[in-house]
Design a protein around this motif. Structure first.
Motif, PDB file in Angstrom:
ATOM      1  N   LYS A  72       0.966  -1.171   0.058  1.00  0.00           N
ATOM      2  CA  LYS A  72       0.043  -0.043   0.148  1.00  0.00           C
ATOM      3  C   LYS A  72       0.966   1.150  -0.067  1.00  0.00           C
ATOM      4  O   LYS A  72       1.798   1.527   0.861  1.00  0.00           O
ATOM      5  N   THR A  73       0.421   2.028  -1.044  1.00  0.00           N
ATOM      6  CA  THR A  73       1.481   3.481  -1.073  1.00  0.00           C
ATOM      7  C   THR A  73       0.629   4.502  -1.145  1.00  0.00           C
ATOM      8  O   THR A  73      -0.640   4.451  -1.490  1.00  0.00           O
ATOM      9  N   ALA A  74       1.183   5.506  -1.087  1.00  0.00           N
ATOM     10  CA  ALA A  74       0.455   7.164  -1.005  1.00  0.00           C
ATOM     11  C   ALA A  74       0.365   7.272  -2.732  1.00  0.00           C
ATOM     12  O   ALA A  74      -0.396   8.468  -2.884  1.00  0.00           O
ATOM     13  N   VAL A  75       0.876   6.820  -3.408  1.00  0.00           N
ATOM     14  CA  VAL A  75       0.935   7.057  -4.955  1.00  0.00           C
ATOM     15  C   VAL A  75       0.232   5.851  -5.804  1.00  0.00           C
ATOM     16  O   VAL A  75       0.447   4.613  -5.387  1.00  0.00           O
ATOM     17  N   ASP A  76      -0.815   6.092  -6.540  1.00  0.00           N
ATOM     18  CA  ASP A  76      -1.402   5.207  -7.330  1.00  0.00           C
ATOM     19  C   ASP A  76      -0.337   4.637  -8.582  1.00  0.00           C
ATOM     20  O   ASP A  76      -0.452   4.900  -9.503  1.00  0.00           O
ATOM     21  N   LEU A  77       0.436   3.695  -7.873  1.00  0.00           N
ATOM     22  CA  LEU A  77       1.526   3.048  -8.835  1.00  0.00           C
ATOM     23  C   LEU A  77       0.792   2.127  -9.972  1.00  0.00           C
ATOM     24  O   LEU A  77       1.407   2.101 -11.045  1.00  0.00           O
ATOM     25  N   ASP A  78      -0.525   1.620  -9.718  1.00  0.00           N
ATOM     26  CA  ASP A  78      -0.998   0.779 -10.724  1.00  0.00           C
ATOM     27  C   ASP A  78      -1.448   1.825 -11.901  1.00  0.00           C
ATOM     28  O   ASP A  78      -1.020   1.412 -13.020  1.00  0.00           O
ATOM     29  N   GLY A  79      -2.046   2.873 -11.480  1.00  0.00           N
ATOM     30  CA  GLY A  79      -2.432   3.679 -12.697  1.00  0.00           C
ATOM     31  C   GLY A  79      -1.381   4.572 -13.400  1.00  0.00           C
ATOM     32  O   GLY A  79      -1.174   4.650 -14.408  1.00  0.00           O
ATOM     33  N   MET A  80       0.056   4.627 -12.727  1.00  0.00           N
ATOM     34  CA  MET A  80       0.933   5.216 -13.011  1.00  0.00           C
ATOM     35  C   MET A  80       1.769   4.173 -14.091  1.00  0.00           C
ATOM     36  O   MET A  80       2.129   4.840 -15.174  1.00  0.00           O
ATOM     37  N   ARG A  81       1.723   2.918 -13.744  1.00  0.00           N
ATOM     38  CA  ARG A  81       2.690   1.879 -14.431  1.00  0.00           C
ATOM     39  C   ARG A  81       1.570   1.797 -15.634  1.00  0.00           C
ATOM     40  O   ARG A  81       2.001   1.569 -17.000  1.00  0.00           O
ATOM     41  N   LYS A  82       0.347   1.761 -15.738  1.00  0.00           N
ATOM     42  CA  LYS A  82      -0.417   1.671 -16.753  1.00  0.00           C
ATOM     43  C   LYS A  82      -0.303   2.842 -17.764  1.00  0.00           C
ATOM     44  O   LYS A  82      -0.093   2.450 -19.010  1.00  0.00           O
ATOM     45  N   ALA A  83      -0.217   3.999 -17.308  1.00  0.00           N
ATOM     46  CA  ALA A  83      -0.122   5.287 -18.352  1.00  0.00           C
ATOM     47  C   ALA A  83       1.331   5.056 -19.063  1.00  0.00           C
ATOM     48  O   ALA A  83       1.720   5.495 -20.186  1.00  0.00           O
ATOM     49  N   GLN A  84       2.374   4.742 -17.984  1.00  0.00           N
ATOM     50  CA  GLN A  84       3.715   4.523 -18.589  1.00  0.00           C
ATOM     51  C   GLN A  84       3.928   3.577 -19.713  1.00  0.00           C
ATOM     52  O   GLN A  84       4.482   3.718 -20.810  1.00  0.00           O
ATOM     53  N   GLU A  85       3.315   2.411 -19.573  1.00  0.00           N
ATOM     54  CA  GLU A  85       3.414   1.521 -20.505  1.00  0.00           C
ATOM     55  C   GLU A  85       2.549   1.536 -21.770  1.00  0.00           C
ATOM     56  O   GLU A  85       3.012   1.339 -22.763  1.00  0.00           O
ATOM     57  N   GLU A  86       1.629   2.274 -21.497  1.00  0.00           N
ATOM     58  CA  GLU A  86       0.713   2.951 -22.587  1.00  0.00           C
ATOM     59  C   GLU A  86       1.383   3.649 -23.702  1.00  0.00           C
ATOM     60  O   GLU A  86       1.649   3.662 -24.644  1.00  0.00           O
ATOM     61  N   ILE A  87       2.455   4.861 -22.926  1.00  0.00           N
ATOM     62  CA  ILE A  87       3.350   5.541 -23.716  1.00  0.00           C
ATOM     63  C   ILE A  87       4.579   4.750 -24.391  1.00  0.00           C
ATOM     64  O   ILE A  87       4.596   4.884 -25.571  1.00  0.00           O
ATOM     65  N   LEU A  88       4.978   3.945 -23.647  1.00  0.00           N
ATOM     66  CA  LEU A  88       6.145   3.122 -24.134  1.00  0.00           C
ATOM     67  C   LEU A  88       5.798   1.977 -25.243  1.00  0.00           C
ATOM     68  O   LEU A  88       6.628   1.848 -26.162  1.00  0.00           O
ATOM     69  N   ASP A  89       4.510   1.657 -25.116  1.00  0.00           N
ATOM     70  CA  ASP A  89       4.008   0.809 -26.194  1.00  0.00           C
ATOM     71  C   ASP A  89       3.852   1.460 -27.687  1.00  0.00           C
ATOM     72  O   ASP A  89       4.136   0.980 -28.522  1.00  0.00           O
ATOM     73  N   LEU A  90       3.383   2.907 -27.324  1.00  0.00           N
ATOM     74  CA  LEU A  90       3.277   3.669 -28.627  1.00  0.00           C
ATOM     75  C   LEU A  90       4.632   3.891 -29.326  1.00  0.00           C
ATOM     76  O   LEU A  90       4.686   4.121 -30.709  1.00  0.00           O
ATOM     77  N   THR A  91       5.651   4.014 -28.471  1.00  0.00           N
ATOM     78  CA  THR A  91       6.776   4.537 -28.883  1.00  0.00           C
ATOM     79  C   THR A  91       7.884   3.413 -29.196  1.00  0.00           C
ATOM     80  O   THR A  91       8.959   3.559 -29.605  1.00  0.00           O
ATOM     81  N   ARG A  92       7.464   2.259 -28.834  1.00  0.00           N
ATOM     82  CA  ARG A  92       8.393   0.965 -29.055  1.00  0.00           C
ATOM     83  C   ARG A  92       8.763   0.738 -30.476  1.00  0.00           C
ATOM     84  O   ARG A  92       9.966   0.265 -30.589  1.00  0.00           O
TER      85      ARG A  92
END
Length: 296
Positions: free
Chosen positions: A176-196
């Protein structure tokens, strides 16, 4: 006489690479056939970023065997071609020639015009090679080069691991963290999938905008939490590196996404990779906090 390799993909890559031959293309191909190696000039087709193997091994965590490390590199560097030297404990990541202009990553060197590089034959892939170097990650097609942003984030991740011995965040148990890591990782991976597919396949700016906006929602929380944790750290080198990374993220956030597709993709990819590394810092800080609270 025309020197041909064993399969069409390697042959196409060889033809492309040989245009950067130190002498001429025919000599380069002859040396590949007889010695498995030839010398190419950096700066025209590619730049080569030299990275210490120790830093990469630290970033990879438990993936220490050569074939495991090669697979890790292919994923971490988004398919960037990598030459591994078996004697000097170093790697060379081939990137776009323009990378050399802004390269400022400590402990590495970006080889541009005026430098030469021993390059194995394109089909000499995987450990152990019969030459002193082999392709840890091969070039999939002519012109398919790596991202300097991905290399810089790998190096930063490795330097943090060397200094603080924190594990790869992808293998940490959920907490449990103060940052929404799941949401952040999902957004990161969406960008990296587009630029792959870059540099060959550039995503439209319009597709990147929603993903960047989504990532920005989480970034400020992440930066705030890491900054607070950094102030209590005793390691001055770790503090300096973290502050540099936060500054880079804030500079990215302050700038509008460029109008051009390629420039927008590079900026979005850099933001995603920086956030990935800062997430690792945050998880390490959380682990240290948990150990302090339990009295370990």
């Amino acid at each position: 006489m025309t020197y041909r390799l064993l399969d069409p993909p390697s042959e196409a890559v060889a033809e492309w690479l040989s245009s950067a031959a130190l002498q001429d293309a025919e000599t380069a191909r002859r040396e590949w056939e007889s010695d498995g190696m030839t010398v190419l000039q950096c700066g025209s087709l590619f730049t080569a970023i030299r990275v210490p193997l120790d830093v990469v091994e630290a970033a990879a965590g438990e993936f220490t065997l050569p074939n495991e490390l090669d697979a890790y590199l292919a994923d971490a560097l988004l398919g960037a071609p990598v030459i591994r030297c078996t004697h000097g404990r170093r790697l060379y990541v081939l990137c776009d020639p323009s990378t050399v202009k802004d390269w400022r990553v400590p402990g590495t060197e970006c080889l541009g015009k005026g430098y030469e590089l021993g390059v194995p034959r394109p089909d000499l892939i995987g450990y152990p090679g019969r030459t002193s170097s082999y392709w840890a990650v091969p070039i999939s097609q002519p012109g398919n080069l790596g991202s300097g942003a991905a290399v810089s984030q790998l190096v930063l991740h490795g330097r943090f691991a060397v200094a603080r011995e924190f594990p790869n965040p992808d293998h940490e148990p959920p907490r449990k963290t103060a940052v929404d890591l799941d949401g952040m990782r999902k957004a990161q991976e969406e960008i990296l999938d587009l630029t792959r597919g870059m540099p060959g396949l550039v995503p439209p700016r319009a597709k990147l905008e929603p993903a960047v906006a989504e990532l920005q929602v989480y970034v400020e929380d992440l930066v705030r939490e890491v900054e607070a944790g950094t102030e209590t750290e005793e390691d001055s080198a770790g503090q300096e590196t973290t502050k540099w990374l936060i500054g880079r993220i804030r500079k990215n956030l302050a700038a509008e996404l460029p109008p051009g597709d390629r420039e927008a993709a590079l900026q979005a990819e850099d933001l995603a990779l920086c956030c990935r590394t800062l997430t690792a810092v945050y998880l390490r800080q959380q682990g240290a906090s948990d150990r302090g609270a339990s009295g370990d």
